[in-house]
Design an enzyme around this catalytic site. Structure first.
Site, PDB file in Angstrom:
ATOM      1  CG  ASP A   8      -2.061  -1.050   1.099  1.00  0.00           C
ATOM      2  OD1 ASP A   8      -1.830  -2.165   0.519  1.00  0.00           O
ATOM      3  OD2 ASP A   8      -3.003  -1.333   2.106  1.00  0.00           O
ATOM      4  CE  LYS A  86      -3.970  -4.122   1.129  1.00  0.00           C
ATOM      5  NZ  LYS A  86      -5.080  -2.933   1.745  1.00  0.00           N
ATOM      6  CB  CYS A 127      -2.284  -3.075   5.175  1.00  0.00           C
ATOM      7  SG  CYS A 127      -4.070  -2.610   4.994  1.00  0.00           S
TER       8      CYS A 127
END
Ligand code: VGL
Ligand code: ZN
Length: 179
Positions: A8, A86, A127
């Site tokens: 990310d 995701k 995450c």
């Protein structure tokens, strides 16, 4: 075979973004520098629909196909072999890169004989944490590069607690100097 996972590293998680991690962009040069040590490099993107339930908990961020969801412009994206999307389901989903819906990350790695996964990116306490915990569950020898991750720290100490939790399940905490 080892692989690098970049979690990310998107505009919205970097300074100026909608859910900015303080100094989140500081990990970018650190990650760029180690890319040549890996032949397999994968990256995840938080990739939410505009009306996701996830936004009850969080400010709106990483809406698919928007600038906030793009990789930070300083990240060297050329060596990235595959991007895993995701948080796509409109639920409070996608904290782990292994929940990607465009392609199965576990299968992708195992098909390429990857047994060691080096995790970097944002954010340590969400995450990165969930991706590393899943990696251990799926049988990968899992490393977190502590100078290549940064925490949100909604509560003070969340990042440190996340690293401790990873360590307890068998994640090896190391840094980019030692690889
Ligand atoms: C993340 C909060 C919400 C992350 C994603 O990438 O760590 N954190 N969505
Ligand atoms: Zn999200």
């Amino acid at each position: 075979m080892k692989a690098l996972l970049i979690v990310d590293l998107q505009n919205d998680f970097c300074p100026g973004g909608a859910l900015a991690v303080k100094e989140g962009d500081k990990v970018i040069p650190v990650i760029n520098k180690i890319m040549d040590k890996f032949t397999i490099i994968v990256a995840s993107k938080d990739w939410h629909p505009d009306d996701s339930i996830h936004f009850v908990k969080w400010p709106k961020h990483c809406i698919r196909n928007t600038r906030g969801a793009e990789f930070h412009p300083d990240l060297n994206t050329k060596p990235i072999n595959k991007v895993f999307l995701k948080g796509t389901e409109g639920k409070d989903d996608g904290y782990s890169a292994f929940q990607a819906t465009n392609e199965n990350l576990e299968k992708y790695l195992k098909d390429r004989n990857v047994d060691e996964l080096y995790v970097t990116g944002l954010a340590t306490d969400y995450c990165v944490l969930q991706s590393a915990l899943d990696a251990v569950k799926k049988g990968f020898k899992t490393y977190v590069l502590t100078d290549g991750v940064m925490a949100v720290n909604v509560n003070e100490g969340d990042g440190a607690r996340a690293l401790q939790e990873m360590k307890e399940v068998g994640v090896a905490l190391t840094n980019t100097q030692s690889i």
